[in-house]
Design an enzyme around this catalytic site. Structure first.
Site, PDB file in Angstrom:
ATOM      1  N   ASP A   1       0.822  -1.216   0.000  1.00 51.46           N
ATOM      2  CA  ASP A   1       0.000   0.000   0.000  1.00 51.46           C
ATOM      3  C   ASP A   1       0.856   1.266   0.000  1.00 51.46           C
ATOM      4  O   ASP A   1       1.956   1.269   0.540  1.00 51.46           O
ATOM      5  CB  ASP A   1      -0.921  -0.027   1.236  1.00 51.46           C
ATOM      6  CG  ASP A   1      -2.083   0.942   1.097  1.00 51.46           C
ATOM      7  OD1 ASP A   1      -2.393   1.359  -0.037  1.00 51.46           O
ATOM      8  OD2 ASP A   1      -2.691   1.275   2.134  1.00 51.46           O
TER       9      ASP A   1
ATOM     10  N   ARG B   1      -0.974   9.211  -9.636  1.00 53.68           N
ATOM     11  CA  ARG B   1      -1.003   7.961  -8.862  1.00 53.68           C
ATOM     12  C   ARG B   1      -0.413   6.801  -9.667  1.00 53.68           C
ATOM     13  O   ARG B   1       0.242   5.910  -9.122  1.00 53.68           O
ATOM     14  CB  ARG B   1      -2.451   7.641  -8.474  1.00 53.68           C
ATOM     15  CG  ARG B   1      -3.101   8.675  -7.558  1.00 53.68           C
ATOM     16  CD  ARG B   1      -4.546   8.293  -7.258  1.00 53.68           C
ATOM     17  NE  ARG B   1      -4.607   6.902  -6.854  1.00 53.68           N
ATOM     18  CZ  ARG B   1      -4.403   6.473  -5.606  1.00 53.68           C
ATOM     19  NH1 ARG B   1      -4.165   7.336  -4.648  1.00 53.68           N
ATOM     20  NH2 ARG B   1      -4.462   5.192  -5.331  1.00 53.68           N
TER      21      ARG B   1
ATOM     22  N   HIS C   1       2.232   3.496  -9.025  1.00 61.22           N
ATOM     23  CA  HIS C   1       2.079   2.051  -9.291  1.00 61.22           C
ATOM     24  C   HIS C   1       3.276   1.548 -10.102  1.00 61.22           C
ATOM     25  O   HIS C   1       3.816   0.472  -9.824  1.00 61.22           O
ATOM     26  CB  HIS C   1       0.784   1.768 -10.057  1.00 61.22           C
ATOM     27  CG  HIS C   1      -0.450   2.166  -9.290  1.00 61.22           C
ATOM     28  ND1 HIS C   1      -0.639   1.816  -7.985  1.00 61.22           N
ATOM     29  CD2 HIS C   1      -1.552   2.879  -9.653  1.00 61.22           C
ATOM     30  CE1 HIS C   1      -1.811   2.299  -7.571  1.00 61.22           C
ATOM     31  NE2 HIS C   1      -2.376   2.948  -8.564  1.00 61.22           N
TER      32      HIS C   1
ATOM     33  N   ARG D   1     -12.188   2.139  -8.352  1.00 60.35           N
ATOM     34  CA  ARG D   1     -11.324   3.317  -8.586  1.00 60.35           C
ATOM     35  C   ARG D   1     -11.625   3.918  -9.956  1.00 60.35           C
ATOM     36  O   ARG D   1     -12.272   3.271 -10.792  1.00 60.35           O
ATOM     37  CB  ARG D   1      -9.857   2.885  -8.507  1.00 60.35           C
ATOM     38  CG  ARG D   1      -9.466   2.542  -7.091  1.00 60.35           C
ATOM     39  CD  ARG D   1      -7.974   2.412  -6.947  1.00 60.35           C
ATOM     40  NE  ARG D   1      -7.658   2.134  -5.547  1.00 60.35           N
ATOM     41  CZ  ARG D   1      -6.448   2.154  -5.026  1.00 60.35           C
ATOM     42  NH1 ARG D   1      -5.420   2.427  -5.805  1.00 60.35           N
ATOM     43  NH2 ARG D   1      -6.259   1.910  -3.759  1.00 60.35           N
TER      44      ARG D   1
ATOM     45  N   LEU E   1      10.552 -20.473  -4.473  1.00 57.92           N
ATOM     46  CA  LEU E   1       9.459 -19.679  -3.880  1.00 57.92           C
ATOM     47  C   LEU E   1       8.157 -19.826  -4.677  1.00 57.92           C
ATOM     48  O   LEU E   1       8.159 -19.784  -5.905  1.00 57.92           O
ATOM     49  CB  LEU E   1       9.877 -18.200  -3.877  1.00 57.92           C
ATOM     50  CG  LEU E   1       8.816 -17.200  -3.412  1.00 57.92           C
ATOM     51  CD1 LEU E   1       8.602 -17.295  -1.901  1.00 57.92           C
ATOM     52  CD2 LEU E   1       9.209 -15.775  -3.793  1.00 57.92           C
TER      53      LEU E   1
ATOM     54  N   GLU F   1       0.894 -13.100  12.591  1.00 59.13           N
ATOM     55  CA  GLU F   1       1.474 -11.939  13.266  1.00 59.13           C
ATOM     56  C   GLU F   1       1.365 -10.761  12.302  1.00 59.13           C
ATOM     57  O   GLU F   1       1.651 -10.895  11.105  1.00 59.13           O
ATOM     58  CB  GLU F   1       2.961 -12.197  13.584  1.00 59.13           C
ATOM     59  CG  GLU F   1       3.194 -13.344  14.539  1.00 59.13           C
ATOM     60  CD  GLU F   1       2.603 -13.073  15.927  1.00 59.13           C
ATOM     61  OE1 GLU F   1       2.604 -11.906  16.363  1.00 59.13           O
ATOM     62  OE2 GLU F   1       2.135 -14.040  16.568  1.00 59.13           O
TER      63      GLU F   1
HETATM   64  C1  IPE Z   1      -5.599  -2.674  -0.219  1.00 58.57           C
HETATM   65  O1  IPE Z   1      -5.201  -1.357  -0.398  1.00 58.57           O
HETATM   66  C2  IPE Z   1      -5.582  -3.408  -1.531  1.00 58.57           C
HETATM   67  C3  IPE Z   1      -4.265  -3.630  -2.119  1.00 58.57           C
HETATM   68  C4  IPE Z   1      -3.109  -3.342  -1.601  1.00 58.57           C
HETATM   69  C5  IPE Z   1      -4.294  -4.280  -3.394  1.00 58.57           C
HETATM   70  P1  IPE Z   1      -6.264  -0.186  -0.563  1.00 58.57           P
HETATM   71  O2  IPE Z   1      -5.486   1.071  -0.654  1.00 58.57           O
HETATM   72  O3  IPE Z   1      -7.189  -0.476  -1.671  1.00 58.57           O
HETATM   73  O4  IPE Z   1      -7.050  -0.266   0.812  1.00 58.57           O
HETATM   74  P2  IPE Z   1      -7.918   0.826   1.567  1.00 58.57           P
HETATM   75  O5  IPE Z   1      -8.953   1.290   0.618  1.00 58.57           O
HETATM   76  O6  IPE Z   1      -6.993   1.920   1.958  1.00 58.57           O
HETATM   77  O7  IPE Z   1      -8.457   0.109   2.762  1.00 58.57           O
HETATM   78  C1  IPE Z   2      -1.590   0.225  -3.376  1.00 57.84           C
HETATM   79  O1  IPE Z   2      -1.359   1.589  -3.384  1.00 57.84           O
HETATM   80  C2  IPE Z   2      -1.815  -0.339  -4.762  1.00 57.84           C
HETATM   81  C3  IPE Z   2      -3.185  -0.794  -5.013  1.00 57.84           C
HETATM   82  C4  IPE Z   2      -4.154  -0.788  -4.147  1.00 57.84           C
HETATM   83  C5  IPE Z   2      -3.477  -1.286  -6.339  1.00 57.84           C
HETATM   84  P1  IPE Z   2      -2.559   2.621  -3.406  1.00 57.84           P
HETATM   85  O2  IPE Z   2      -2.910   2.902  -4.823  1.00 57.84           O
HETATM   86  O3  IPE Z   2      -3.670   2.174  -2.540  1.00 57.84           O
HETATM   87  O4  IPE Z   2      -1.870   3.913  -2.786  1.00 57.84           O
HETATM   88  P2  IPE Z   2      -2.489   4.908  -1.717  1.00 57.84           P
HETATM   89  O5  IPE Z   2      -2.909   4.062  -0.542  1.00 57.84           O
HETATM   90  O6  IPE Z   2      -3.642   5.602  -2.354  1.00 57.84           O
HETATM   91  O7  IPE Z   2      -1.361   5.822  -1.381  1.00 57.84           O
HETATM   92 MG    MG Z   3      -4.080   2.378  -0.588  1.00 60.12          MG
END
Ligand code: IPE
Ligand code: IPE
Ligand code: MG
Length: 251
Positions: free
Chosen positions: A21, A34, A38, A72, A132, A208
């Site tokens: 995340d 954004r 990614h 999204r 792995l 954990e």
């Molecule tokens: C969780 O992250 C999903 C992934 C890492 C793929 P999100 O960014 O979507 O989660 P929320 O919305 O903050 O809970």
């Molecule tokens: C995680 O990063 C990737 C996916 C959920 C696909 P985010 O895109 O959720 O990034 P933040 O949380 O908005 O910073």
């Molecule tokens: Mg996120």
């Protein structure tokens, strides 16, 4: 930061799961889109896969796209799907070199057809690797998985393949998309969010939990090793008391 030498190889988790995340925030802090975040998350994926392989961890599950992520903006979803295709293509040689076998969990039929094809080809090519096991959670959510399992189970009960009162935790687990995987002992989440976001709800009953403020694109091998070192300091009691655990480890 921890080095690989500071890790006790006798006490490794068999399965580590990661909620990757913070890509969006990482990019926005740099004044970028954004999607740029990614794209920069791919290096962190590579580093994590290499770190897990070097340590000899058997299963690594990465939460790459949740059921809820379909909500999204369309451009972001499309960009994530394209990135997935490009990344699998680019990283395939390195997976083969590192003896990694690829697996997926989730509602994969909801993925675009080209993504499904690319994934199936990569799974097939890495099928005989015995290092792995890299599991990508795609269009995955814990509740979707449990509901899906319940639907299959209800049919099996109706068709007399299983009796409802015979069902236990182990037999229920066989209905989940993770049927062939052991439960994760360690769950890592980056970006300073303290939640599970619908990931592996059943399987993490006794995992954990490890949270770090590092945003995913900045995550490196040393951060993964930090999490393992932290895991190794925990006492896993499974409802028992400390004295019982200590006497078990002596016997
Ligand atoms: C969780 O992250 C999903 C992934 C890492 C793929 P999100 O960014 O979507 O989660 P929320 O919305 O903050 O809970
Ligand atoms: C995680 O990063 C990737 C996916 C959920 C696909 P985010 O895109 O959720 O990034 P933040 O949380 O908005 O910073
Ligand atoms: Mg996120």
């Amino acid at each position: 930061m921890a080095t690989i030498e500071s890790i006790n190889k006798e006490k490794l988790p068999i399965h580590v799961a990661v909620i990757m995340d913070g890509n969006g925030r990482w990019a926005q802090r740099k004044g970028n889109s954004r999607i740029f975040g990614h794209q920069n998350g791919v290096l962190a994926v590579r580093q994590t896969v290499e770190a897990a392989s070097e340590l000899g961890i058997q299963y690594l599950t990465l939460y790459a796209f949740s059921t809820e992520n379909w909500n999204r903006p369309r451009e972001e979803v499309n960009a994530l799907m394209s990135l997935l295709i490009n990344t699998i293509e680019k990283e395939l040689d390195s997976l083969l070199e590192n003896n990694v076998s690829l697996h997926i969990i989730g509602d994969t039929e909801s993925l675009p057809e080209d993504v499904q094809k690319q994934l199936s080809a990569a799974i097939e090519k890495t099928r005989n690797n015995n290092g792995l096991n890299l599991v990508l959670a795609l269009s995955y959510s814990g509740r979707w998985e449990i509901l899906n399992a319940m639907r299959k189970l209800a049919l099996d009960v109706k068709n007399n393949k299983i009796q409802a009162n015979e069902l236990g935790c182990d037999s229920f687990s066989q209905y989940l998309t993770t049927a062939d995987l052991p439960d994760p002992e360690l769950l890592i989440r980056t970006s300073g969010e303290y939640r599970i976001s619908n990931f592996l709800l059943w399987q993490i009953a006794y995992a954990e939990l490890y949270f770090t403020d590092i945003l995913w694109p900045d995550f490196r091998k040393e951060h993964f090793f930090d999490a393992i070192v932290d895991f190794q300091k925990r006492e896993r009691r499974f409802g028992k008391i400390s004295e019982q655990i200590n006497s078990e480890s002596v016997n």
